[in-house]
Design an enzyme around this catalytic site. Structure first.
Site, PDB file in Angstrom:
ATOM      1  N   ARG B  12       0.832  -1.206   0.000  1.00  0.00           N
ATOM      2  CA  ARG B  12       0.000   0.000   0.000  1.00  0.00           C
ATOM      3  C   ARG B  12       0.872   1.264   0.000  1.00  0.00           C
ATOM      4  O   ARG B  12       1.033   1.917  -1.012  1.00  0.00           O
ATOM      5  CB  ARG B  12      -0.936  -0.013   1.228  1.00  0.00           C
ATOM      6  N   ASP B  13       1.514   1.569   1.109  1.00  0.00           N
ATOM      7  CA  ASP B  13       2.255   2.830   1.206  1.00  0.00           C
ATOM      8  C   ASP B  13       3.499   2.822   0.319  1.00  0.00           C
ATOM      9  O   ASP B  13       3.943   3.863  -0.159  1.00  0.00           O
ATOM     10  CB  ASP B  13       2.667   3.094   2.663  1.00  0.00           C
ATOM     11  N   HIS B 204       4.036   4.304  12.820  1.00  0.00           N
ATOM     12  CA  HIS B 204       4.289   4.169  11.378  1.00  0.00           C
ATOM     13  C   HIS B 204       5.464   5.098  11.062  1.00  0.00           C
ATOM     14  O   HIS B 204       5.376   6.306  11.281  1.00  0.00           O
ATOM     15  CB  HIS B 204       3.016   4.601  10.627  1.00  0.00           C
ATOM     16  N   HIS B 206       8.834   6.593   8.755  1.00  0.00           N
ATOM     17  CA  HIS B 206       9.577   6.813   7.507  1.00  0.00           C
ATOM     18  C   HIS B 206      11.037   7.084   7.869  1.00  0.00           C
ATOM     19  O   HIS B 206      11.356   7.391   9.012  1.00  0.00           O
ATOM     20  CB  HIS B 206       8.976   7.982   6.724  1.00  0.00           C
ATOM     21  N   CYS B 237       8.754   9.655  -1.397  1.00  0.00           N
ATOM     22  CA  CYS B 237       8.631  10.324  -2.693  1.00  0.00           C
ATOM     23  C   CYS B 237       9.304   9.492  -3.778  1.00  0.00           C
ATOM     24  O   CYS B 237      10.506   9.272  -3.730  1.00  0.00           O
ATOM     25  CB  CYS B 237       9.258  11.707  -2.633  1.00  0.00           C
ATOM     26  N   ASN B 246       9.742   4.804   3.316  1.00  0.00           N
ATOM     27  CA  ASN B 246       9.307   4.239   4.593  1.00  0.00           C
ATOM     28  C   ASN B 246      10.509   3.567   5.259  1.00  0.00           C
ATOM     29  O   ASN B 246      11.490   3.208   4.597  1.00  0.00           O
ATOM     30  CB  ASN B 246       8.243   3.162   4.342  1.00  0.00           C
TER      31      ASN B 246
END
Lengths: 300, 300
Positions: B12-13, B204, B206, B237, B246
């Site tokens: 997903r991410d 979560h 990054h 990005c 991430n």
């Protein structure tokens, strides 16, 4: 006074194993850019055998050429008594003497046992005190050894106790291969700081497995206030493009400044120095924060 | 039971903003490799508008194709009531609902105010409870916002209190742009955990500025036991090659396993999944630890 002190080791640890030749003028330029950024303590070179480390063959010439930089406190690495003799009549603030925490690493790296190394160091320490030069004793592979694997904390602490008693001016604990974990850093550095008392303690960090900043932060929490890092993270194995080398100075400065812990370093100028270090290195690495900041400037 | 739970969000991410088209079969393969490695909770897709996020247009088809994977607990991201309706009759373990901590980010990201978003969430929460589907409420940009800058902790805690009272099954705190510092993580997560009580809390992360692992470690120290990461660190990005996305799942698993904190994940198989994730991503990133391990295998 800044809250923490950063010693940049890029001209020495960043370049020493790099197969790409770097001229004395280029090294001088790197040191100048670091000093301009406010990094006053720079480990500029190593007085090792030129045949073993050709990149450091110009050690004497380089240190001589830096004599006019008033704001620079040049540190040089010394592997043995002979290396110390070569620094005589040069303007050096501090010598950094290295012994590994393990016998195997010492045998392979400097061809001496830990005891033989200690004996030579004590002689050099005596001479350096007379010569008015400060000494640092650095314990390599303190968190793990490429030959012996895990390193017992007591092996490190025994050396620390001995050099503390001998009156060394600074004690360095090095994660030479970037294997330390944050819990291990906190535990060992707390014990080292306790033994060191008023003697300053440094941690030397690599970022091989991406843990450099986590380890630096836990060292800070334990009470460490001096850090050895390398502009742009140059260093480490030069034959592995993309693999992280030393912890990048700019990554650590970013972390500290974001936490309102002052470093006395001009961040923009440091990024310029890091750009230049990357150009000199055959790995041409891109420190994490440098990438973000330089992209931002270009409007991406 | 492992000591910590890792939710991999790479399908997903990691992929959602990637301009390179990834087929349903490829996504399915990535999920399969993650499950094979022992990652049971995977955020597999997002039920967003296909025109806004073309990469997630196959959400329904993908979730349907994963129904036979017994060891998988599929999590899907839901931005609004409409998205929830689309998940009906699909095998979904948990929905992840997102609201930002700031009004500006919410306006730009989902076109709703924080209150409007909360109102919709409460409706979905009611329906999900009836449907026997767990809910997570994730607070985006909890540590810093690209539009508003610093984010007051109270903005985050207010949302956390509200969803806790409403009976959400999990509370997620997201460092959406990788701007958090370890001290900030420790402070905020301690407060969130206190409010959450027995409700599980996720962070979560990054790794944009290289602080992902330092932040993960401090979240762990604060008491967090569930982490959202992305295999190979894909995401972030996609237009900045080299910039970290991430936090890489394999980097975090390496850290935990080195500290004897069990994850229940097979490291070698995870590296295979990470390799595959990197191939799917247009950034083709190289997680720090993956680089070291895969180099080692090749004998370099």
């Amino acid at each position: 006074m800044p809250d923490v002190t950063i010693i940049d080791v890029s001209p020495r640890d960043g370049l020493q194993n790099d197969p790409k030749p770097v001229s004395t003028e280029e090294k001088q330029q790197l040191v100048r850019m670091l000093v301009d950024a406010g990094v006053e303590k720079v480990e500029v070179t190593s007085f090792v055998h030129p045949k073993k480390v050709p990149q450091m063959a110009d050690a004497k010439e380089l240190v001589h050429s830096l004599a006019h930089m008033e704001d620079l406190e040049p540190i040089v690495l010394i592997p043995n008594l002979k290396g110390y003799e070569r620094t005589k009549e040069l303007r050096v603030s501090e010598i950094n003497w290295v012994s590994a925490a393990t016998e195997t690493f010492n045998a392979k790296n400097i061809g001496m046992s830990i005891d033989e190394n200690m004996e030579q160091f004590l002689k050099v320490l005596g001479e350096a005190k007379q010569d008015g030069i400060k000494t640092c004793f650095s314990v390599a592979v303190s968190f793990g050894c490429p030959y012996e694997g895990e390193v017992d904390e007591e092996q490190v602490l025994r050396i620390v106790r001995r050099v503390k008693e001998a009156g060394v001016d600074r004690i360095g604990i090095a994660d030479t291969i970037g294997i330390a974990t944050p819990d291990q850093v906190e535990r060992l550095m707390s014990k080292v700081l306790e033994i060191a008392g008023t003697t300053p303690v440094t941690i030397h960090l690599h970022d091989t497995r991406g843990l450099g900043l986590a380890n630096a932060y836990m060292a800070y929490r334990a009470g460490v206030r001096i850090f050895e890092t390398s502009a742009s993270g140059i260093g480490g194995c030069p034959f592995a493009p993309g693999a992280a080398g030393n912890l990048a100075t700019e990554d650590l400065v970013y972390l500290f400044e974001r936490m309102n812990i002052s470093t006395g370093i001009d961040f923009e100028k440091l990024l310029d120095a890091a750009d230049y270090a990357a150009i000199l290195s055959s790995k041409n690495p891109l420190g994490r924060i440098r990438h973000v900041e330089r992209k931002k400037e270009k409007g991406n």
